[in-house]
Motif scaffolding. Structure first.
Motif, PDB file in Angstrom:
ATOM      1  N   VAL A 176      94.831 -35.632 -23.563  1.00  0.00           N
ATOM      2  CA  VAL A 176      93.556 -36.009 -24.168  1.00  0.00           C
ATOM      3  C   VAL A 176      92.870 -37.109 -23.370  1.00  0.00           C
ATOM      4  O   VAL A 176      91.688 -37.017 -23.024  1.00  0.00           O
ATOM      5  CB  VAL A 176      93.771 -36.460 -25.627  1.00  0.00           C
ATOM      6  CG1 VAL A 176      92.504 -37.085 -26.195  1.00  0.00           C
ATOM      7  CG2 VAL A 176      94.211 -35.288 -26.494  1.00  0.00           C
ATOM      8  N   THR A 177      93.617 -38.160 -23.059  1.00  0.00           N
ATOM      9  CA  THR A 177      93.006 -39.290 -22.365  1.00  0.00           C
ATOM     10  C   THR A 177      92.641 -38.938 -20.931  1.00  0.00           C
ATOM     11  O   THR A 177      91.645 -39.429 -20.391  1.00  0.00           O
ATOM     12  CB  THR A 177      93.937 -40.516 -22.407  1.00  0.00           C
ATOM     13  OG1 THR A 177      93.197 -41.679 -21.998  1.00  0.00           O
ATOM     14  CG2 THR A 177      95.127 -40.362 -21.491  1.00  0.00           C
ATOM     15  N   PHE A 178      93.423 -38.065 -20.300  1.00  0.00           N
ATOM     16  CA  PHE A 178      93.106 -37.704 -18.921  1.00  0.00           C
ATOM     17  C   PHE A 178      91.839 -36.847 -18.855  1.00  0.00           C
ATOM     18  O   PHE A 178      91.036 -36.996 -17.935  1.00  0.00           O
ATOM     19  CB  PHE A 178      94.274 -36.959 -18.277  1.00  0.00           C
ATOM     20  CG  PHE A 178      94.104 -36.765 -16.795  1.00  0.00           C
ATOM     21  CD1 PHE A 178      94.186 -37.842 -15.939  1.00  0.00           C
ATOM     22  CD2 PHE A 178      93.861 -35.514 -16.264  1.00  0.00           C
ATOM     23  CE1 PHE A 178      94.025 -37.677 -14.574  1.00  0.00           C
ATOM     24  CE2 PHE A 178      93.694 -35.336 -14.897  1.00  0.00           C
ATOM     25  CZ  PHE A 178      93.781 -36.424 -14.049  1.00  0.00           C
ATOM     26  N   PHE A 179      91.675 -35.961 -19.825  1.00  0.00           N
ATOM     27  CA  PHE A 179      90.450 -35.160 -19.862  1.00  0.00           C
ATOM     28  C   PHE A 179      89.232 -36.069 -19.959  1.00  0.00           C
ATOM     29  O   PHE A 179      88.239 -35.898 -19.245  1.00  0.00           O
ATOM     30  CB  PHE A 179      90.470 -34.190 -21.043  1.00  0.00           C
ATOM     31  CG  PHE A 179      89.204 -33.394 -21.190  1.00  0.00           C
ATOM     32  CD1 PHE A 179      88.990 -32.263 -20.430  1.00  0.00           C
ATOM     33  CD2 PHE A 179      88.215 -33.792 -22.091  1.00  0.00           C
ATOM     34  CE1 PHE A 179      87.820 -31.527 -20.550  1.00  0.00           C
ATOM     35  CE2 PHE A 179      87.046 -33.064 -22.222  1.00  0.00           C
ATOM     36  CZ  PHE A 179      86.850 -31.930 -21.451  1.00  0.00           C
ATOM     37  N   GLY A 180      89.317 -37.063 -20.839  1.00  0.00           N
ATOM     38  CA  GLY A 180      88.198 -37.981 -20.989  1.00  0.00           C
ATOM     39  C   GLY A 180      87.982 -38.850 -19.769  1.00  0.00           C
ATOM     40  O   GLY A 180      86.845 -39.043 -19.318  1.00  0.00           O
ATOM     41  N   SER A 181      89.077 -39.365 -19.190  1.00  0.00           N
ATOM     42  CA  SER A 181      88.924 -40.286 -18.060  1.00  0.00           C
ATOM     43  C   SER A 181      88.432 -39.580 -16.803  1.00  0.00           C
ATOM     44  O   SER A 181      87.759 -40.199 -15.969  1.00  0.00           O
ATOM     45  CB  SER A 181      90.254 -40.996 -17.778  1.00  0.00           C
ATOM     46  OG  SER A 181      91.252 -40.074 -17.389  1.00  0.00           O
ATOM     47  N   THR A 182      88.758 -38.305 -16.632  1.00  0.00           N
ATOM     48  CA  THR A 182      88.252 -37.601 -15.456  1.00  0.00           C
ATOM     49  C   THR A 182      86.742 -37.395 -15.537  1.00  0.00           C
ATOM     50  O   THR A 182      86.080 -37.252 -14.506  1.00  0.00           O
ATOM     51  CB  THR A 182      88.936 -36.226 -15.276  1.00  0.00           C
ATOM     52  OG1 THR A 182      88.895 -35.509 -16.506  1.00  0.00           O
ATOM     53  CG2 THR A 182      90.357 -36.378 -14.802  1.00  0.00           C
ATOM     54  N   VAL A 210      82.012 -38.916 -23.759  1.00  0.00           N
ATOM     55  CA  VAL A 210      83.211 -38.088 -23.928  1.00  0.00           C
ATOM     56  C   VAL A 210      84.461 -38.901 -23.593  1.00  0.00           C
ATOM     57  O   VAL A 210      85.505 -38.776 -24.248  1.00  0.00           O
ATOM     58  CB  VAL A 210      83.121 -36.827 -23.039  1.00  0.00           C
ATOM     59  CG1 VAL A 210      84.419 -36.032 -23.096  1.00  0.00           C
ATOM     60  CG2 VAL A 210      81.958 -35.952 -23.477  1.00  0.00           C
ATOM     61  N   THR A 211      84.369 -39.755 -22.586  1.00  0.00           N
ATOM     62  CA  THR A 211      85.489 -40.613 -22.225  1.00  0.00           C
ATOM     63  C   THR A 211      85.882 -41.517 -23.389  1.00  0.00           C
ATOM     64  O   THR A 211      87.071 -41.701 -23.685  1.00  0.00           O
ATOM     65  CB  THR A 211      85.131 -41.476 -20.998  1.00  0.00           C
ATOM     66  OG1 THR A 211      84.817 -40.622 -19.898  1.00  0.00           O
ATOM     67  CG2 THR A 211      86.289 -42.379 -20.611  1.00  0.00           C
ATOM     68  N   ILE A 212      84.903 -42.079 -24.077  1.00  0.00           N
ATOM     69  CA  ILE A 212      85.185 -42.950 -25.223  1.00  0.00           C
ATOM     70  C   ILE A 212      85.917 -42.185 -26.320  1.00  0.00           C
ATOM     71  O   ILE A 212      86.896 -42.672 -26.898  1.00  0.00           O
ATOM     72  CB  ILE A 212      83.865 -43.537 -25.766  1.00  0.00           C
ATOM     73  CG1 ILE A 212      83.238 -44.472 -24.732  1.00  0.00           C
ATOM     74  CG2 ILE A 212      84.104 -44.291 -27.079  1.00  0.00           C
ATOM     75  CD1 ILE A 212      81.834 -44.926 -25.100  1.00  0.00           C
ATOM     76  N   VAL A 213      85.463 -40.981 -26.613  1.00  0.00           N
ATOM     77  CA  VAL A 213      86.115 -40.161 -27.638  1.00  0.00           C
ATOM     78  C   VAL A 213      87.571 -39.878 -27.256  1.00  0.00           C
ATOM     79  O   VAL A 213      88.479 -39.924 -28.093  1.00  0.00           O
ATOM     80  CB  VAL A 213      85.343 -38.846 -27.838  1.00  0.00           C
ATOM     81  CG1 VAL A 213      86.106 -37.914 -28.781  1.00  0.00           C
ATOM     82  CG2 VAL A 213      83.952 -39.125 -28.402  1.00  0.00           C
ATOM     83  N   GLY A 214      87.800 -39.613 -25.976  1.00  0.00           N
ATOM     84  CA  GLY A 214      89.163 -39.352 -25.519  1.00  0.00           C
ATOM     85  C   GLY A 214      90.082 -40.535 -25.737  1.00  0.00           C
ATOM     86  O   GLY A 214      91.228 -40.381 -26.201  1.00  0.00           O
ATOM     87  N   TYR A 215      89.613 -41.733 -25.428  1.00  0.00           N
ATOM     88  CA  TYR A 215      90.452 -42.919 -25.624  1.00  0.00           C
ATOM     89  C   TYR A 215      90.705 -43.195 -27.103  1.00  0.00           C
ATOM     90  O   TYR A 215      91.794 -43.636 -27.486  1.00  0.00           O
ATOM     91  CB  TYR A 215      89.824 -44.133 -24.958  1.00  0.00           C
ATOM     92  CG  TYR A 215      90.016 -44.166 -23.460  1.00  0.00           C
ATOM     93  CD1 TYR A 215      91.290 -44.109 -22.897  1.00  0.00           C
ATOM     94  CD2 TYR A 215      88.936 -44.247 -22.590  1.00  0.00           C
ATOM     95  CE1 TYR A 215      91.485 -44.122 -21.529  1.00  0.00           C
ATOM     96  CE2 TYR A 215      89.108 -44.255 -21.220  1.00  0.00           C
ATOM     97  CZ  TYR A 215      90.387 -44.194 -20.696  1.00  0.00           C
ATOM     98  OH  TYR A 215      90.567 -44.201 -19.334  1.00  0.00           O
TER      99      TYR A 215
END
Length: 427
Positions: free
Chosen positions: A30-36, A183-188
């Protein structure tokens, strides 16, 4: 038929044997999808604001010092504090930095300096977090399943690496970087919720407080182990000389295929995923040092070829082969680390590992950006690949113990196996 399939498909033993492994696997995806999303949007935003490959490559220089300082200190913290707490705190901090990027992107005229400031801050938090994350694997996964765990973790990064850059390329192009940062924020946020379910991971009662002396103790241990030194050295050489991600936007321009930028990032992940999806045989490998060497050589050769060919589809193929080689080398490194390093030093050695596989790419970004600015994008690719091959060949000749490493006979591996079995019996 079953035996033939087991030689190909990944070994899912860690998934079945450890609840915490399953949680960390999903959290990482989850976090990698957002951070990429941010990984693609940030350098592209700098490129659009400056038009300079050197400015994009400078992002690696800005990230370097925080990564070195906080990576080493994070290793000492991971040996002293509860590792779950460290992971939670740093994930929340990374979400805050993503929010800063979002606010800056929404300004009528986004500023350049916050992009570099956030890059430095993210690097610091990543340095604090990665030792805690990496040292958890040796604790929650049985000794004989370490290679299988490394494969599944790699597959997790690949799934995120394929979906993230592909989606980010479309989102940034059509909705702008602000949407990618959202989207990155949602992932974290989702990652923090998953980490709350992890079991506590307290340090030993006699753990040494974080200090320069405790960090030095870990460094002395690593220096006294030629096999460990070899894994660090080969990874550093491969990344410093042949890590060209910072200049992907300029390669896409050079190929007159701006649409291919997201696919370039994705190609690395696709090659890595294909290797992982057919990695059942790696669970039976005992000579993990050879995986490190051969994988790094494949990476250097493929990056060299990517700089020579002129067809965008051949470039993407070369990048896919490079991703497979990098994964093969990474499986060997991760297995050696988790099978040989004592539990009481695992955090500090994980801090050194952060430097090994993170500082190298930062230097590599600076090298690629500077060389592309001076001699051209193509030469930055093939020249770096050739230097990587030469460095790997030299280190192989200098490190015979890494070449001979065998998990069934190495003294450190046998000692770590006994330590883990004794800890399991006490629980």
């Amino acid at each position: 038929m079953a035996s033939k399939l087991s030689a190909v498909i990944p070994d899912f033993s860690p998934w079945h044997s450890s609840r915490d492994f399953r949680l960390l696997w999903v959290q990482g995806l989850v976090t990698f999808f957002g951070s990429t999303m941010a990984m693609v949007a940030l350098p592209l935003q700098i490129k659009e604001m400056t038009g300079s490959p050197l400015a994009v490559g400078a992002m690696g220089a800005v990230e370097l010092i925080p990564l070195i300082v906080f990576g080493l200190y994070g290793g000492a913290l991971a040996d002293y504090f509860d590792r779950r707490t460290l992971i939670l705190a740093t994930e929340a901090g990374l979400g805050v930095f993503a929010f800063v990027l979002l606010v800056n992107a929404l300004l009528p005229e986004p500023m350049l300096w916050p992009l570099y400031g956030v890059a430095a801050g993210v690097s610091a938090l990543a340095g604090l977090q990665r030792p805690a994350l990496d040292s958890m694997m040796a604790r929650i996964v049985p000794h004989d399943q370490q290679t299988a765990a490394a494969v599944l973790n790699t597959l997790r990064w690949q799934l995120g690496g394929i979906a993230g850059p592909s989606a980010a390329g479309v989102i940034v192009a059509y909705a702008g970087p602000a949407t990618a940062y959202a989207v990155t924020i949602v992932g974290y946020a989702a990652s923090v919720l998953l980490c709350l379910r992890l079991s506590p991971a307290p340090a030993a009662h006699d753990a040494e407080k974080p200090s320069l002396r405790s960090i030095a103790e870990g460094a002395r241990y690593a220096w006294s182990r030629p096999v460990l030194l070899g894994t660090y050295a080969i990874d550093l050489v491969a990344m410093i000389f042949a890590f060209p991600l910072a200049i992907f936007p300029f390669l896409a321009d050079d190929l007159d295929a701006e649409w291919s930028l997201g696919l370039m990032y994705t190609a690395l992940a696709v090659g890595s995923a294909l290797l992982s999806a057919t990695s059942g045989w790696t669970s039976r490998v005992r000579r993990h040092g050879l995986l490190v060497i051969f994988g790094a050589a494949i990476w250097g050769l493929a990056i060299t070829a990517a700089g020579w060919v002129g067809n965008v589809w051949l470039v993407l193929l070369c990048l896919a082969v490079a991703g497979a080689g990098d994964t093969l080398s990474g499986l060997g490194r991760s297995t050696i680390w988790n099978q040989t390093i004592p539990e009481e030093l695992r955090g500090r050695l994980a801090g050194i590992e952060v430097l090994s596989y993170s500082v190298g790419p930062q230097f590599g970004q600076v090298r690629a950006g500077a060389m592309a600015g001076w001699t051209g994008t193509r030469s930055a690719f093939w020249g770096g690949g050739l230097m990587c091959l030469a460095g790997v060949g030299l280190l192989t000749a200098m490190l015979p113990r890494l070449v001979r490493y065998d998990a069934d006979t190495d003294e450190d591996a046998l000692r770590r196996r006994a330590q883990q079995e004794a800890t399991a019996q006490q629980r």
